[in-house]
Write a protein that holds these residues in place. Structure first.
Motif, PDB file in Angstrom:
ATOM      1  N   VAL A 295      34.767  43.091 -22.134  1.00 13.54           N
ATOM      2  CA  VAL A 295      33.739  42.211 -21.578  1.00 13.54           C
ATOM      3  C   VAL A 295      33.577  41.016 -22.503  1.00 13.54           C
ATOM      4  O   VAL A 295      33.863  41.093 -23.695  1.00 13.54           O
ATOM      5  CB  VAL A 295      32.385  42.939 -21.428  1.00 13.54           C
ATOM      6  CG1 VAL A 295      32.350  43.799 -20.190  1.00 13.54           C
ATOM      7  CG2 VAL A 295      32.076  43.778 -22.661  1.00 13.54           C
ATOM      8  N   GLY A 296      33.117  39.914 -21.950  1.00 15.04           N
ATOM      9  CA  GLY A 296      32.889  38.720 -22.755  1.00 15.04           C
ATOM     10  C   GLY A 296      31.759  37.893 -22.198  1.00 15.04           C
ATOM     11  O   GLY A 296      31.353  38.069 -21.039  1.00 15.04           O
ATOM     12  N   TYR A 297      31.247  36.977 -23.004  1.00 15.13           N
ATOM     13  CA  TYR A 297      30.109  36.150 -22.591  1.00 15.13           C
ATOM     14  C   TYR A 297      30.334  34.685 -22.928  1.00 15.13           C
ATOM     15  O   TYR A 297      29.441  33.852 -22.760  1.00 15.13           O
ATOM     16  CB  TYR A 297      28.821  36.643 -23.261  1.00 15.13           C
ATOM     17  CG  TYR A 297      28.980  36.895 -24.737  1.00 15.13           C
ATOM     18  CD1 TYR A 297      28.708  35.902 -25.672  1.00 15.13           C
ATOM     19  CD2 TYR A 297      29.448  38.115 -25.201  1.00 15.13           C
ATOM     20  CE1 TYR A 297      28.884  36.125 -27.021  1.00 15.13           C
ATOM     21  CE2 TYR A 297      29.619  38.353 -26.543  1.00 15.13           C
ATOM     22  CZ  TYR A 297      29.339  37.363 -27.445  1.00 15.13           C
ATOM     23  OH  TYR A 297      29.524  37.581 -28.787  1.00 15.13           O
ATOM     24  N   LEU A 298      31.545  34.351 -23.413  1.00 16.27           N
ATOM     25  CA  LEU A 298      31.938  32.975 -23.688  1.00 16.27           C
ATOM     26  C   LEU A 298      33.275  32.720 -23.022  1.00 16.27           C
ATOM     27  O   LEU A 298      34.000  33.663 -22.696  1.00 16.27           O
ATOM     28  CB  LEU A 298      32.057  32.742 -25.206  1.00 16.27           C
ATOM     29  CG  LEU A 298      30.788  32.899 -26.031  1.00 16.27           C
ATOM     30  CD1 LEU A 298      31.114  32.822 -27.524  1.00 16.27           C
ATOM     31  CD2 LEU A 298      29.766  31.826 -25.671  1.00 16.27           C
ATOM     32  N   ASN A 366      24.555  26.319 -22.725  1.00 14.02           N
ATOM     33  CA  ASN A 366      25.754  25.846 -23.423  1.00 14.02           C
ATOM     34  C   ASN A 366      26.954  26.635 -22.907  1.00 14.02           C
ATOM     35  O   ASN A 366      27.054  26.870 -21.704  1.00 14.02           O
ATOM     36  CB  ASN A 366      25.579  25.931 -24.945  1.00 14.02           C
ATOM     37  CG  ASN A 366      25.064  27.277 -25.419  1.00 14.02           C
ATOM     38  OD1 ASN A 366      25.526  28.318 -24.976  1.00 14.02           O
ATOM     39  ND2 ASN A 366      24.090  27.262 -26.326  1.00 14.02           N
ATOM     40  N   ALA A 367      27.845  27.056 -23.778  1.00 16.38           N
ATOM     41  CA  ALA A 367      29.067  27.724 -23.329  1.00 16.38           C
ATOM     42  C   ALA A 367      28.829  29.144 -22.815  1.00 16.38           C
ATOM     43  O   ALA A 367      29.716  29.726 -22.187  1.00 16.38           O
ATOM     44  CB  ALA A 367      30.072  27.764 -24.473  1.00 16.38           C
ATOM     45  N   ALA A 368      27.676  29.721 -23.081  1.00 18.48           N
ATOM     46  CA  ALA A 368      27.412  31.112 -22.696  1.00 18.48           C
ATOM     47  C   ALA A 368      27.489  31.289 -21.183  1.00 18.48           C
ATOM     48  O   ALA A 368      26.956  30.479 -20.421  1.00 18.48           O
ATOM     49  CB  ALA A 368      26.045  31.548 -23.202  1.00 18.48           C
ATOM     50  N   ILE A 382      21.639  36.469 -25.223  1.00 17.88           N
ATOM     51  CA  ILE A 382      22.340  36.306 -23.948  1.00 17.88           C
ATOM     52  C   ILE A 382      22.248  37.589 -23.127  1.00 17.88           C
ATOM     53  O   ILE A 382      22.377  38.692 -23.656  1.00 17.88           O
ATOM     54  CB  ILE A 382      23.817  35.935 -24.199  1.00 17.88           C
ATOM     55  CG1 ILE A 382      23.914  34.621 -24.989  1.00 17.88           C
ATOM     56  CG2 ILE A 382      24.581  35.802 -22.887  1.00 17.88           C
ATOM     57  CD1 ILE A 382      25.297  34.327 -25.544  1.00 17.88           C
ATOM     58  N   GLY A 383      22.065  37.438 -21.818  1.00 22.88           N
ATOM     59  CA  GLY A 383      21.849  38.608 -20.978  1.00 22.88           C
ATOM     60  C   GLY A 383      22.922  38.876 -19.949  1.00 22.88           C
ATOM     61  O   GLY A 383      22.745  39.725 -19.083  1.00 22.88           O
ATOM     62  N   GLY A 384      24.065  38.169 -20.024  1.00 19.83           N
ATOM     63  CA  GLY A 384      25.103  38.365 -19.021  1.00 19.83           C
ATOM     64  C   GLY A 384      26.494  38.374 -19.616  1.00 19.83           C
ATOM     65  O   GLY A 384      26.737  37.785 -20.674  1.00 19.83           O
ATOM     66  N   PRO A 418      27.528  27.790 -16.196  1.00 14.14           N
ATOM     67  CA  PRO A 418      27.225  27.158 -17.487  1.00 14.14           C
ATOM     68  C   PRO A 418      27.386  25.651 -17.402  1.00 14.14           C
ATOM     69  O   PRO A 418      28.107  25.127 -16.538  1.00 14.14           O
ATOM     70  CB  PRO A 418      28.268  27.770 -18.429  1.00 14.14           C
ATOM     71  CG  PRO A 418      29.385  28.202 -17.537  1.00 14.14           C
ATOM     72  CD  PRO A 418      28.732  28.618 -16.253  1.00 14.14           C
ATOM     73  N   THR A 419      26.693  24.962 -18.277  1.00 17.69           N
ATOM     74  CA  THR A 419      26.772  23.514 -18.293  1.00 17.69           C
ATOM     75  C   THR A 419      28.044  23.065 -18.991  1.00 17.69           C
ATOM     76  O   THR A 419      28.803  23.880 -19.528  1.00 17.69           O
ATOM     77  CB  THR A 419      25.535  22.936 -19.012  1.00 17.69           C
ATOM     78  OG1 THR A 419      25.528  21.519 -18.886  1.00 17.69           O
ATOM     79  CG2 THR A 419      25.542  23.318 -20.495  1.00 17.69           C
ATOM     80  N   THR A 420      28.292  21.776 -18.994  1.00 18.71           N
ATOM     81  CA  THR A 420      29.408  21.209 -19.745  1.00 18.71           C
ATOM     82  C   THR A 420      28.843  20.435 -20.935  1.00 18.71           C
ATOM     83  O   THR A 420      27.715  19.938 -20.880  1.00 18.71           O
ATOM     84  CB  THR A 420      30.252  20.268 -18.871  1.00 18.71           C
ATOM     85  OG1 THR A 420      29.412  19.246 -18.335  1.00 18.71           O
ATOM     86  CG2 THR A 420      30.900  21.038 -17.727  1.00 18.71           C
TER      87      THR A 420
END
Length: 429
Positions: A295-298, A366-368, A382-384, A418-420
């Motif tokens: 799993v990852g979040y970034l 941000n990148a999350a 972070i929650g996801g 996520p935003t850029t």
């Protein structure tokens, strides 16, 4: 009459002296109506953060790249003017993933080096030992590099904040995937013998139930021999092993399993699943990584189409000696970016209290992949997360971003994108 006159002169003189002292003190009126205080680690031109990291020792593989990446992002921001006119300094101390070292080094950072805050101290067993000290000293303890639920105790530890999804959230998301995609198979759990492993197992069992995990084995980071644990999994007939392991022990588990002709499906925590790090540890045996789930979040570090990867690769080339780019560097630079966002929000007249208030105000993007959950009552981060897989030697994310809590909430899809990053790569207030 003369006595009254002399008393009036004395009062006037005292008032004049008090005004003069106030004018010369470090606490003067600011443009926003607050004060600029004499705050440890903060001058008119600099902000000093400190951290403890395993630059050597059993957790150094991969993790030793995190703090230099954060520093590289700070250097990039400094080159672009800093934050509110201040340059960000980052003092990195090597604790070798040894809790006794951590306590000594953190005390030095706070009492001797006078850091403004501790930032991204790494490790569950290491950082747990400095929680009470940092909060007693009222030193902000930002974005701990561990998913332990210990960091989310705002009543007990008001200055401490997590960063990554906590290990129970992670365990729930991994178990939810296993439940839906490996129904009927025998599931087991392998975890570090501390809050990391225990919180991971707690999350898994919230989805599968205690009876849904047939075999549970633990390891300690100071003992490299895990043959008995892997043999126990083979004997139990484990078909899926959910693993809460740091990179060195992910690699050892895969290697030991191969020696024992044991071939389960591995589903590995984000902290122990970076493809580049594991490939380096396994060397000619890196083919054992094929099919590994995580799993990852970034964003995955090899996704060159992602604007955050593009920004961080530029920073890495300019300020980090173009180190081999992996998910650890993504982690470190995202921590740096988030820290700058918080400093911008805290304002020019920076204090420790304003820093904590800025984090609790939330709203960071941000990148999350998932949401930041910071508030006065939630310090968990972070929650996801999103599932990922190593295939053909490459690691890629797949499927939706999923979010949940560390309690009994459902695992559900998180749809906000996520935003850029801004054009110059520096967040604005």
């Amino acid at each position: 009459m003369h006595r009254i006159a002399r008393r009036g002169i004395a009062i006037a003189a005292a008032l004049t002296l008090a005004a003069a002292v106030a004018a010369c003190s470090d606490e003067a009126p600011s443009s926003d109506g607050g004060t600029t205080e004499n705050v440890p680690g903060v001058t008119a031109t600099e902000i000093l953060f400190g951290t403890h990291m395993p630059l050597t020792g059993p957790a150094a593989a991969g993790y030793s790249k995190i703090a230099p990446a954060t520093k590289a992002y700070f250097d990039y921001v400094n080159k672009n003017g800093g934050v509110h006119g201040r340059q960000i300094k980052y003092q990195i101390e090597d604790d070798a993933y040894n809790p006794a070292n951590t306590q000594n080094l953190v005390r030095k950072l706070v009492l001797e080096d006078k850091v403004f805050a501790i930032l991204n101290g790494l490790g569950t067993p290491t950082h747990t030992g400095v929680l009470d000290f940092l909060n007693q000293q009222k030193v902000p303890d930002l974005f701990v590099a561990s998913g332990s639920r210990s960091w989310d105790q705002p009543d007990k530890y008001p200055g401490t904040f997590g960063f990554q999804p906590d290990y129970t959230v992670e365990g729930k998301i991994m178990a939810d995937y296993v439940k839906k995609n490996f129904a009927g198979q025998t599931v087991c759990h392998f975890g570090q013998d501390d809050d990391f492993g225990r919180d991971s197992l707690a999350g898994v069992e919230k989805i599968l139930g205690a009876s849904g995990v047939k075999e549970k084995q633990k390891y300690v980071a100071t003992n490299a021999n895990i043959t008995p644990q892997i043999q126990a999994f083979k004997t139990a007939g484990c078909q899926v092993v959910i693993s809460g392991t740091i990179p060195g022990f992910t690699a050892r588990a895969l290697g030991t399993a191969a020696q024992l002709a044991f071939k389960p499906q591995w589903v590995v925590s984000s902290v122990g699943a970076d493809n580049l790090t594991l490939s380096g540890l396994l060397g000619q045996n890196k083919g054992l990584l094929e099919g590994l789930l995580s799993v990852g979040y970034l964003p995955v570090s090899t996704d060159d189409s992602n604007p955050w990867v593009q920004l961080y690769k530029k920073v890495n080339a300019e300020h980090n000696a173009n180190a081999p780019f992996d998910n650890n560097i993504m982690f470190g630079m995202t921590v740096g970016y988030l820290t700058v966002q918080v400093l911008q929000k805290a304002g020019k007249n920076l204090t420790r209290e304003k820093l904590i208030e800025a984090v609790q105000s939330g709203g960071f993007k941000n990148a999350a992949a998932g949401p930041y959950r910071y508030s006065k009552t939630d310090h968990s981060g972070i929650g996801g997360m999103q599932m990922g897989k190593i295939s053909g030697g490459a690691q890629a994310a797949f499927g939706p971003v999923l979010e949940t809590d560390e309690a009994d909430g459902a695992v559900k899809e998180y749809t906000e994108k996520p935003t850029t990053p801004p054009g110059n790569g520096v967040p604005q207030a």
